[in-house]
Design an enzyme around this catalytic site. Sequence first.
Site, PDB file in Angstrom:
ATOM      1  N   THR A  17       0.825  -1.214   0.000  1.00  0.00           N
ATOM      2  CA  THR A  17       0.000   0.000   0.000  1.00  0.00           C
ATOM      3  C   THR A  17       0.856   1.259   0.000  1.00  0.00           C
ATOM      4  OG1 THR A  17      -0.141  -0.131   2.410  1.00  0.00           O
ATOM      5  CG2 THR A  17      -1.933  -1.107   1.165  1.00  0.00           C
ATOM      6  N   ARG A  21       8.739  -2.040   1.538  1.00  0.00           N
ATOM      7  CA  ARG A  21       9.313  -1.893   2.876  1.00  0.00           C
ATOM      8  C   ARG A  21       9.985  -3.202   3.265  1.00  0.00           C
ATOM      9  NH1 ARG A  21       4.378   1.108   6.132  1.00  0.00           N
ATOM     10  NH2 ARG A  21       4.330   2.998   4.864  1.00  0.00           N
ATOM     11  N   SER A 112       7.502   4.800   7.064  1.00  0.00           N
ATOM     12  CA  SER A 112       6.408   5.409   7.816  1.00  0.00           C
ATOM     13  C   SER A 112       6.567   5.267   9.318  1.00  0.00           C
ATOM     14  CB  SER A 112       5.073   4.836   7.339  1.00  0.00           C
ATOM     15  OG  SER A 112       3.993   5.532   7.917  1.00  0.00           O
ATOM     16  N   HIS A 113       5.656   4.556   9.962  1.00  0.00           N
ATOM     17  CA  HIS A 113       5.621   4.430  11.418  1.00  0.00           C
ATOM     18  C   HIS A 113       6.459   3.271  11.913  1.00  0.00           C
ATOM     19  CE1 HIS A 113       2.641   1.944   9.531  1.00  0.00           C
ATOM     20  NE2 HIS A 113       2.576   1.178  10.602  1.00  0.00           N
ATOM     21  N   LYS A 125       8.832   4.465  -1.890  1.00  0.00           N
ATOM     22  CA  LYS A 125       7.604   4.439  -2.673  1.00  0.00           C
ATOM     23  C   LYS A 125       7.647   5.548  -3.714  1.00  0.00           C
ATOM     24  CE  LYS A 125       4.483   7.381   0.086  1.00  0.00           C
ATOM     25  NZ  LYS A 125       3.111   7.476   0.627  1.00  0.00           N
ATOM     26  N   ASP A 273       4.040  10.629  13.278  1.00  0.00           N
ATOM     27  CA  ASP A 273       4.821   9.400  13.123  1.00  0.00           C
ATOM     28  C   ASP A 273       6.130   9.638  12.368  1.00  0.00           C
ATOM     29  OD1 ASP A 273       3.699   9.847  10.588  1.00  0.00           O
ATOM     30  OD2 ASP A 273       3.694   7.707  10.126  1.00  0.00           O
ATOM     31  N   ASP A 275       7.216   9.528   9.225  1.00  0.00           N
ATOM     32  CA  ASP A 275       7.306  10.376   8.028  1.00  0.00           C
ATOM     33  C   ASP A 275       6.295  11.509   8.021  1.00  0.00           C
ATOM     34  OD1 ASP A 275       5.131   8.648   7.631  1.00  0.00           O
ATOM     35  OD2 ASP A 275       5.350   8.686   5.459  1.00  0.00           O
ATOM     36  N   ASP A 277       2.881  11.567   8.311  1.00  0.00           N
ATOM     37  CA  ASP A 277       1.558  11.509   7.700  1.00  0.00           C
ATOM     38  C   ASP A 277       0.471  10.986   8.637  1.00  0.00           C
ATOM     39  OD1 ASP A 277       2.264   8.836   7.743  1.00  0.00           O
ATOM     40  OD2 ASP A 277       2.014   8.497   5.589  1.00  0.00           O
ATOM     41  N   ARG A 278       0.849  10.576   9.837  1.00  0.00           N
ATOM     42  CA  ARG A 278      -0.149  10.093  10.790  1.00  0.00           C
ATOM     43  C   ARG A 278      -0.240  11.022  12.000  1.00  0.00           C
ATOM     44  NH1 ARG A 278      -0.525   3.602  10.571  1.00  0.00           N
ATOM     45  NH2 ARG A 278       0.108   3.322   8.409  1.00  0.00           N
ATOM     46  N   THR A 340      -8.166   0.213   2.137  1.00  0.00           N
ATOM     47  CA  THR A 340      -7.083   0.878   2.845  1.00  0.00           C
ATOM     48  C   THR A 340      -5.988   1.267   1.859  1.00  0.00           C
ATOM     49  OG1 THR A 340      -7.547  -0.279   4.909  1.00  0.00           O
ATOM     50  CG2 THR A 340      -5.316   0.560   4.609  1.00  0.00           C
ATOM     51  N   GLU A 359      -8.354   7.469   7.447  1.00  0.00           N
ATOM     52  CA  GLU A 359      -8.191   6.044   7.716  1.00  0.00           C
ATOM     53  C   GLU A 359      -8.091   5.837   9.222  1.00  0.00           C
ATOM     54  OE1 GLU A 359      -5.773   4.641   3.713  1.00  0.00           O
ATOM     55  OE2 GLU A 359      -4.658   5.017   5.552  1.00  0.00           O
ATOM     56  N   GLU A 360      -8.557   4.693   9.678  1.00  0.00           N
ATOM     57  CA  GLU A 360      -8.522   4.422  11.109  1.00  0.00           C
ATOM     58  C   GLU A 360      -7.106   4.309  11.647  1.00  0.00           C
ATOM     59  OE1 GLU A 360      -7.214   1.420  12.301  1.00  0.00           O
ATOM     60  OE2 GLU A 360      -6.754   0.936  10.231  1.00  0.00           O
ATOM     61  N   LYS A 372      -2.115  11.525   3.405  1.00  0.00           N
ATOM     62  CA  LYS A 372      -2.564  11.854   4.752  1.00  0.00           C
ATOM     63  C   LYS A 372      -1.537  12.787   5.376  1.00  0.00           C
ATOM     64  CE  LYS A 372      -1.097   7.189   6.241  1.00  0.00           C
ATOM     65  NZ  LYS A 372      -1.159   6.415   5.003  1.00  0.00           N
ATOM     66  N   ARG A 492      -4.887  -7.599  11.416  1.00  0.00           N
ATOM     67  CA  ARG A 492      -5.617  -6.501  12.042  1.00  0.00           C
ATOM     68  C   ARG A 492      -7.090  -6.866  12.132  1.00  0.00           C
ATOM     69  NH1 ARG A 492      -2.154  -1.430   9.547  1.00  0.00           N
ATOM     70  NH2 ARG A 492      -0.577  -1.537  11.181  1.00  0.00           N
TER      71      ARG A 492
END
Length: 539
Positions: A17, A21, A112-113, A125, A273, A275, A277-278, A340, A359-360, A372, A492
């Site tokens: 997504t 990674r 990311s996170h 990416k 986070d 990068d 975006d969260r 997602t 997104e959750e 995001k 998840r």
Amino acid sequence: MIETVMTTAYTDQKPGTSGVRKKVKVFQQPHYAENFIQSVFDVIEDRVGATLVLGGDGRFLNREVIDKAIRMAAANGVARVIVGQGGILSTPAASNLIRQSGAIGGLVLSASHNPGGPDEDFGIKYNVANGGPAPEKVTEAIYARTRAIDQYRVVTSGEIDLDRVGTQELNGMAIEVVDPVAAYADLMQTLFDFTAIRGAELTMAFDAMNAVTGPYAKEILERRLGFAEGTVRNGTPLEDFGGHHPDPNLVHARELYDLMMSNDAPDFGAASDGDGDRNLIIGRGIFITPSDSLAMLAANAHLAPAYADGLKGIARSMPTSAAADRVAEALGIPAFETPTGWKFFGNLLDAGKVTICGEESAGTGSDHVREKDGLWAVLLWLNILAATGKSAKQIAEEHWAQYGRNFYARHDYEGVDSAAADALMAELRGKLSDLRGQSFGDLTVQSADDFAYHDSTDGSVSSNQGVRILFEGGSRVVFRLSGTGTSGATLRVYLERYEPVGGRLDADTTEMLADIAAAADAIAGIVRHTGRAAPDVVT
């Protein structure tokens, strides 16, 4: 000097997504990063003479791979590379630069996170010209190329100084090193009422988690908005994030949570986070779930200048709670449910069908970029607090009183044996047709399916996006395997219960979801398949 280097294809470079990674040691294999980057260049049409944006979250290996990417861009006919000073660019800032500069796209180096360091994670990416993650047809083409690649091109001579702002040249290609923060901070100032936020004299704590958002938060929160020095904690980006996990949830940002639940809590708490975006949103005495945050931001967005004329629509990922749908219905605007992955929102944003997406997994954003955006969400919350004079807890309680409450939690089972996780999902999909009408405790299954998304903008169909079990009365459980990990599989499980207006709106979330959690195990055999008696992380 351009050199053509012979190579051998790797078979494990399928973008998820958010790109590829892997562990750092995987990327350190001979030609591994180069193979993927060259595959991107081979797929990009019209790259010759184009502009490309480059940057990352500063994690271990970031500078080394950026140097390689610049040299390969020069060897593949790119005319200009825009790169953040020191190789730094948050993901939303990269999206903004792509859009502002008219770039053909950008390479974003981040996991990311996920944790960083020599023994941890790295990622690459490709974002396309709209600033958003590459759509599936592009990532599929990149993957196909990675499996056939046998050579790559690179400029081997000449120096690159990532720390000097200004323009350099490499083999005829311009390298523009830019302040990574300025353009993004300027954009934020056009969206929100900085004067009102400053005048509200709010106090806050922001945990940058020693990740990329630190410099952005210091510039915007402390310098432009006048929050006290020290408001931004852990504000220096480190290659290993200080040995911590840069995921803004209640496990990894526990210190912030404990502060916000104490008698010494400031008005507002937030985190971002790896990068940028969260986001994590915590008011004094209350944690706002990402699903609720999306709904509350959408309901109050008109209080910020950029959204004063209202929203065109709201989009959420399928696992995200339906709280935002209730806001859309009240506002008389469309609500979209997508798989997602932010790339699915891009088409809706480009078509002008939605304004706010979420997104959750702690990601929210709007049509200002195509990613995001953690700080954007924090600033919109601050704008709402300033405009209303209310606390985050008041905003939440009044929202639930108007719309009802979607009690919600995500249970993550991390590093599960991949074969065991696949077997769980296969068995679950095999029983979907027989679940309707079955009862699990007091819950009766109303419907069950494997979510498929039909994109209203381009007609594409994305299947097998997660298993949904819907119970009578509005409760549900969703199962999916995440594509953001680097080892094993992350299962998840999303639990949701709707409590209508006048119901038990102030009840304990764990208590309200206990029967749904039990039903989830009974249906999917989580303990049996994974050997885990409890999830690793609950958010």
